[in-house]
Scaffold this active site. Sequence first.
Site, PDB file in Angstrom:
ATOM      1  N   TYR A  95     -89.143 -53.076  29.353  1.00  0.00           N
ATOM      2  CA  TYR A  95     -87.688 -53.245  29.459  1.00  0.00           C
ATOM      3  C   TYR A  95     -87.015 -51.885  29.640  1.00  0.00           C
ATOM      4  O   TYR A  95     -86.192 -51.682  30.537  1.00  0.00           O
ATOM      5  CB  TYR A  95     -87.157 -53.947  28.204  1.00  0.00           C
TER       6      TYR A  95
ATOM      7  N   LYS B 272     -84.890 -50.249  32.712  1.00  0.00           N
ATOM      8  CA  LYS B 272     -83.521 -49.742  32.559  1.00  0.00           C
ATOM      9  C   LYS B 272     -83.429 -48.261  32.933  1.00  0.00           C
ATOM     10  O   LYS B 272     -82.421 -47.821  33.485  1.00  0.00           O
ATOM     11  CB  LYS B 272     -83.019 -49.990  31.134  1.00  0.00           C
TER      12      LYS B 272
END
Lengths: 155, 245
Positions: A60, A64
Amino acid sequence: MTPIGALSIDEYAALMDVNARGTSLAMKHEIPAMRARGGGAICNCASAAGLIPSALQVAYAGAKFAVVGLTRGAALEVAKYNIRVNVVCPARRPARCGWTLPLRIPTARRLRSPSTRSAELARRREVADAVLFLCRDATFTTGHAFPVDGGRTAG
Amino acid sequence: MNGALSGKVVIVTGASGGQGRIAAQLIVEAGGTLVMTDRDTGGADIATMIGESALFVEHDVTDRVAWDRVVAAATERFGGVDVLINNAAIAGRDTIEGMPPERLARYFEVNVIGALNGIQAVLPAMRTRGAGAIVNIASISALRATPGLVGYGTSKWALGGLTRNAAAELAPDQVRVNLVLPGAVDVPMIRDAAAPAGKQYVAAQVPLGRVAEPHEIARIAIFLASDAASYVTGAELRADGGWCV
């Protein structure tokens, strides 16, 4: 929360697809349309996890970080077309280095809406306010990753 | 940004300079009431022009006693303090070899300790209100190195450090502390600091291809000071046209 040893290629691909590939495709199509208008403003959405490392959320966070990198590169490339590209980096969890963020009920808005659901809506409103600001008011800001994180990335 | 600062009492230092004058006008347009301070009284005419919503206090940010006077004036006239914008600064060109320690100390006295003096002075008033917002105005010299700006740049890096530490320490008081990092702005102080290069050259370095107007920087300070930024603290907001991407 997935330890990297347990990270499936499917989970990795889904995170990268939506965040990195999705942002990339969006800009690919937005920018020519904005050029045709003589300028524009893009605000991507990353996370505080795109600015600082995160254990157990490695894919994740990697996705990002990619959103932040895509934003900054695109900003450099399209500034000459009068297009600004920024990214907002929200976080809901408090600081990592000991100072706890106590913005418990920081605004009158929250005082009026003490329920959990309302507090969540207030938090989203705070992110939305930042997006609006970056697109409308921050006319000399581009390629910037702006944290709306109660200080999480500052500690 | 109509109403963004509605009901807020704002102190702006360096309010007689190019940036401060514009900020003062936009703060009042945003609904704030305003205490303008500067050691140069040139901004007093702006306060007079604004009228009842503004007050000018002659004030040197390095003078701690005078800071108490500023806060007392804000409290007496407008009932408290909600926002402090540490905008006052000195700039200049220096080299490593030619920098006497006294000169570096002077940069710190105004650009860093001046801001600390302000934070210390307003803190009790902000605690009384239950919250507050402090906006420190630094520079992209707090992000990058430029030959000839060792004094200014070092002090602005330090202001960035002060901002983060103050954000951490004052969070329990609901006092937010943030930093603005302007790049090339069309105001006299920056024009003078960039003098050897010239405006055309500077604009050519900026990806957006121009220097900023002071109102573009003021709008950022107003956003950070407003409740719209209620979950933003310890943050830096760059306004440099992409120069430091």
